[in-house]
Design a protein around this motif. Structure first.
Motif, PDB file in Angstrom:
ATOM      1  N   UNK A  85      13.923  18.349 133.403  1.00  0.00           N
ATOM      2  CA  UNK A  85      14.425  17.747 132.162  1.00  0.00           C
ATOM      3  C   UNK A  85      14.543  18.817 131.105  1.00  0.00           C
ATOM      4  N   UNK A  95      15.903  19.483 127.418  1.00  0.00           N
ATOM      5  CA  UNK A  95      16.483  18.976 126.174  1.00  0.00           C
ATOM      6  C   UNK A  95      16.219  19.973 125.093  1.00  0.00           C
ATOM      7  N   UNK A  96      16.520  19.559 123.913  1.00  0.00           N
ATOM      8  CA  UNK A  96      16.232  20.436 122.782  1.00  0.00           C
ATOM      9  C   UNK A  96      14.733  20.399 122.550  1.00  0.00           C
ATOM     10  N   UNK A 111      11.497  20.478 120.652  1.00  0.00           N
ATOM     11  CA  UNK A 111      11.115  20.243 119.275  1.00  0.00           C
ATOM     12  C   UNK A 111      10.003  21.217 118.929  1.00  0.00           C
ATOM     13  N   UNK A 119      -3.810  25.128 122.437  1.00  0.00           N
ATOM     14  CA  UNK A 119      -4.886  24.171 122.705  1.00  0.00           C
ATOM     15  C   UNK A 119      -4.525  23.443 123.982  1.00  0.00           C
ATOM     16  N   UNK A 154      -4.905  21.130 127.081  1.00  0.00           N
ATOM     17  CA  UNK A 154      -5.691  19.929 127.408  1.00  0.00           C
ATOM     18  C   UNK A 154      -4.992  19.180 128.524  1.00  0.00           C
ATOM     19  N   UNK A 158      -1.792  17.297 134.953  1.00  0.00           N
ATOM     20  CA  UNK A 158      -0.743  17.722 134.007  1.00  0.00           C
ATOM     21  C   UNK A 158      -1.405  18.363 132.808  1.00  0.00           C
ATOM     22  N   UNK A 209      -1.123  20.273 129.122  1.00  0.00           N
ATOM     23  CA  UNK A 209      -0.284  20.391 127.921  1.00  0.00           C
ATOM     24  C   UNK A 209      -0.971  21.284 126.921  1.00  0.00           C
ATOM     25  N   UNK A 210      -0.199  21.650 125.913  1.00  0.00           N
ATOM     26  CA  UNK A 210      -0.776  22.345 124.777  1.00  0.00           C
ATOM     27  C   UNK A 210      -0.601  21.441 123.580  1.00  0.00           C
ATOM     28  N   UNK A 211      -1.685  21.171 122.891  1.00  0.00           N
ATOM     29  CA  UNK A 211      -1.588  20.251 121.777  1.00  0.00           C
ATOM     30  C   UNK A 211      -0.742  20.818 120.656  1.00  0.00           C
ATOM     31  N   UNK A 233       1.856  22.979 120.965  1.00  0.00           N
ATOM     32  CA  UNK A 233       3.267  23.132 121.323  1.00  0.00           C
ATOM     33  C   UNK A 233       3.627  22.056 122.326  1.00  0.00           C
ATOM     34  N   UNK A 234       4.357  21.075 121.779  1.00  0.00           N
ATOM     35  CA  UNK A 234       4.539  19.889 122.602  1.00  0.00           C
ATOM     36  C   UNK A 234       5.441  20.129 123.802  1.00  0.00           C
ATOM     37  N   UNK A 235       6.242  21.190 123.728  1.00  0.00           N
ATOM     38  CA  UNK A 235       7.127  21.403 124.870  1.00  0.00           C
ATOM     39  C   UNK A 235       6.396  22.054 126.038  1.00  0.00           C
ATOM     40  N   UNK A 283       4.176  22.514 129.027  1.00  0.00           N
ATOM     41  CA  UNK A 283       3.585  21.649 130.033  1.00  0.00           C
ATOM     42  C   UNK A 283       3.526  22.390 131.371  1.00  0.00           C
TER      43      UNK A 283
END
Lengths: 207, 564
Positions: free
Chosen positions: A34, A36-37, A39, A107, A109, A140, A142-144, A146-148, A150
């Motif tokens: 996926x 996308x742009x 954010x 961060x 998590x 999975x 993630x970084x709190x 930087x939402x992109x 993963x």
């Protein structure tokens, strides 16, 4: 990869002589990456190219377990506001470090039931806690901040696994000959399984 | 008259009322348009602001991570954390019901994700409504697969503590880090419009048949007239008038052009028309007072003006009436020198002339017989004389000189006047004309100047009546008066005779002389008639009583008869 091979070498020292090599090519094409742009509130130029979600090929056997986890921890780095690698296969019980190589905070998590953890914010050079992944499954990450960002830590119940290259090619060495079930993990795709027989020398899997 | 004036006044007032009503309506419409636009803009701005807030606060990957892991407890916990400051800023907007805003996530498949457990510390998550009712309320609002996801808002109605409560739902499509649509985050706020809290202007929102005031209180029952006109599917919007309680309102409304996933809603602004009505009543009162005052004033003025014209005319009318009634001494007072003054003067001159004429007439009637006077005045008397057949009567008092000898002359005149008056009365009664008085003698004519049919008979009856009257009067007077009467009939000349400046109407002829002579022949209380009279009447006098009298001018002595 060298490290993994080393681990395998250590674990399965006595059977080294009979070790086989498995190669093949996985079809990665329909991978639904996926895009996308992204954010991101900060400087978008800081964002580097994301690590590709490559395929993971691993072998299982009924009698086969993950065995003793390697002492050396695996690494999932943050580089250019991306996780490297995007998918990290490990055998159960392996420790993973998440070093920050960017000039910003991360961060890391995970809310995955297989392993919930939250490393908190840390900068470059700080050593975040090393996480041990005991339960099998996809974790999975993630970084709190930087939402992109993963990534997936794939916890497997086998020491025989490898990731493909960008074209889906893989090469698995030091596999004791025998009958195995071969699995292919690809992001957002059903797992593919098939039986393989590995003899001495190089075996090529046809899909 | 007054009625007509009132009708005109009221009609013109009605026109003014319509004009003012139009003006008010136009003004209010403009005001409404502005207010509505403001409200619209505010709503849009609010949606945009909320949307920004929500996007900023939900960009935390923890949320999508929790969603991804279907860890609702974690999701709502993190959501509450992320939305805390935003929620606290919302909190002051909760409406009169005491219900608080909250968030819910409706997954792309329409499942309304419930928080697994309710912790009061989870700000903005705790719903004031039964959880089971939320899914039917909210899941229909979700973004469908085939549409461009965008934030939107609309009104909802839900049951809260047994009462309908007005809610506004803000629907924010939720994406994960890779812009994959995951569902809708819905902010549900008990609604209270910011605008229109005044007495003169009231805001109202009607949703699904329920009407709410600006504070979000349900008013469907109290404002029943409003609920009948608002938010009825298929009904055209427009402006209407309603009465709520004792106040009239002009209602402007617009159907909120929102997503059809929300129930039909209409926003209305009610402008009190009381101000207008009060103004109108004031205007009407001023109108009536001034109209009435003007009317009365004009009456007064016209009376004043007409008085200058009217009073003299009335005086003239009165005077003319009096003159008509015979009072010729009436004069009008002339105070002005204008046309009316001239008229008054002319009137006075006329009255003077009339008075003079009347006086002449009276004098004439006294000096001449009334009949003669009348004919004279009518100009019917032939001044040159005419030959007529008539009867002449002479009547004198017997022994007058002897009777009055030694008497007081005044007494004589009095006695004579009484006698003459009585005789004259009888003469007039019988149609005779007193020609003249000569001393104690009265000369009476019958058949002139007005020819009579039976002048002979009349004369004879008159003579008899005179004798009878004389007898009658003698009964109670002292001294008694005895008369003798001579009558003759025949040709004679009648006319006005005398000098140029003094004329008498009389008759001449031998018959006249005969009558005079016969009178002297008559003894006390006797009537002496000539032959013509005896023949002409049915007098039963035998020829044997025929006497003759010597008279100058007669070849043979004319015969006569005595009636006793």
């Amino acid at each position: 990869m060298l490290r993994i091979c080393l681990c395998i070498l250590i674990c399965f020292g006595p059977s080294i002589m009979q070790a086989g090599i498995l190669t093949g090519q996985v079809d990665l094409k329909p991978l639904k990456q996926r895009r996308g742009v992204i954010r991101y509130g900060g400087d978008a130029t800081e964002i580097g190219p994301p690590a590709p979600f490559l395929g993971v090929v691993y072998l299982t056997q009924e009698s086969l377990k993950a065995g003793t986890p390697p002492e050396k921890h695996a690494v999932m780095a943050q580089r250019g506001l991306q996780f490297y690698p995007a998918v990290l296969p490990i055998s159960a019980g392996t420790k993973v470090a998440f070093p920050n190589e960017d000039n910003t905070y991360h961060n890391v998590f995970s809310y995955s039931p297989e392993k919930r953890f939250d490393l908190g914010r840390y900068a470059k050079g700080e050593a975040p806690p090393i996480v041990t992944f005991d339960k099998l499954g996809e974790v999975r990450v993630f970084c709190e901040v930087h939402e992109h960002m993963r990534a997936i830590v794939l916890v497997l119940d086998t020491p025989y696994f490898t990731t493909t290259d960008g074209e889906g090619r893989f090469r698995m060495e030091n596999v004791p000959p025998g009958e195995y079930t071969l699995h292919i993990w690809r992001l957002n795709q059903a797992r593919h399984s098939q039986a393989v027989v590995i003899g001495e020398g190089e075996s090529v899997v046809e899909f | 008259m007054v009625f007509a004036v009132m009708v005109v006044l009221l009609a013109s007032f009605e026109l003014i009322r319509l004009k003012i009503g139009d003006y008010f309506e136009a003004t209010l419409r403009e005001q409404y348009a502005q207010q509505f636009q403001l409200a619209e803009e505010r709503d849009v701005e609010r949606l945009a602001a909320y949307s920004n807030e929500v996007i900023n606060n939900t960009s935390n990957p923890r949320l999508s991570a929790a969603l991804f892991e279907e860890d609702l407890s974690q999701f709502y916990h993190d959501l509450s954390q992320e939305m805390k400051s935003f929620y606290l800023s919302l909190d002051e907007r909760h409406n009169a019901s005491g219900a608080r805003p909250f968030f819910r996530f409706v997954r792309h498949d329409g499942v309304c994700l419930k928080p697994p457990k309710f912790e009061s510390s989870l700000l903005g998550i705790l719903s004031p409504f039964e959880e089971s009712k939320l899914e039917p309320l909210l899941s229909g609002l979700r973004t469908t697969e085939d549409e461009m996801p965008s934030a939107r808002s609309g009104f909802l109605v839900a049951d809260f503590k047994g009462e309908p409560i007005l809610l506004k739902a803000f629907v924010f499509p939720f994406f994960d880090a890779f812009n994959m649509f995951m569902g809708d985050l819905i902010l549900v706020m008990p609604w209270q419009s910011a605008e229109g809290g005044g007495k003169e202007t009231m805001g109202a929102v009607a949703v699904a048949g329920e009407v709410f005031d600006a504070q979000g209180r349900v008013r469907s029952k109290e404002w029943e007239p409003l609920s009948r006109v608002l938010a009825i599917p298929g009904k055209e919007e427009g402006d209407r008038r309603v009465r709520l309680g004792n106040r009239g309102y002009l209602v402007f409304s617009e159907v909120l052009n929102m997503d059809d996933r929300f129930p039909e809603a209409e926003r209305a602004i009610l402008f009190s028309t009381n101000e207008q009505e009060r103004l109108l009543v004031g205007i009407r009162n001023v109108f009536l007072v001034f109209g009435f005052a003007g009317f009365v004033g004009s009456l007064f003025l016209s009376n004043l003006l007409a008085g200058g014209l009217n009073a003299p005319v009335l005086r003239l009318t009165d005077a003319a009436n009096q003159i008509g009634a015979g009072d010729f001494t009436t004069r009008v007072q002339v105070t002005s020198r204008d046309e009316l003054g001239q008229l008054g003067n002319a009137f006075n001159e006329m009255a003077e002339g009339l008075e003079l004429k009347e006086r002449y007439k009276a004098v004439l009637s006294k000096v001449a017989d009334t009949k003669v006077a009348a004919r004279l005045m009518q100009g019917e008397v032939n001044l040159g004389g005419e030959s007529v057949r008539a009867t002449v009567m002479f009547c004198d008092v017997r022994g007058f000189t002897r009777m009055t000898d030694g008497m007081d002359p005044h007494k004589v005149i009095e006695i004579m006047n009484i006698h003459m008056t009585a005789m004259t009365e009888i003469v007039h009664q019988y149609g005779g004309v007193v020609d003249k008085f000569v001393g104690d003698e009265i000369m009476v004519l019958f058949g002139v100047p007005v020819p009579g049919e039976d002048d002979v008979g009349q004369a004879l009856r008159c003579a008899k009546a005179m004798i009878a009257r004389c007898h009658e009067m003698n009964a109670d007077r002292e001294p008694p008066i005895f008369i003798g009467i001579g009558l003759a009939h025949g040709e004679m000349v009648a006319g006005c005779m005398g000098s140029e400046d003094r004329l008498n109407y009389t008759v001449l002829g031998d018959r006249v002389n005969l009558a005079s002579r016969l009178c002297s022949q008559a003894k006390s209380m006797e009537i002496v008639v000539d032959e013509a009279i005896r023949d002409a009447t049915d007098l039963d006098i035998p020829d044997s009583e025929r006497q003759t009298v010597e008279l100058k001018g007669f070849e043979t002595a004319p015969p006569f008869y005595i009636i006793k």
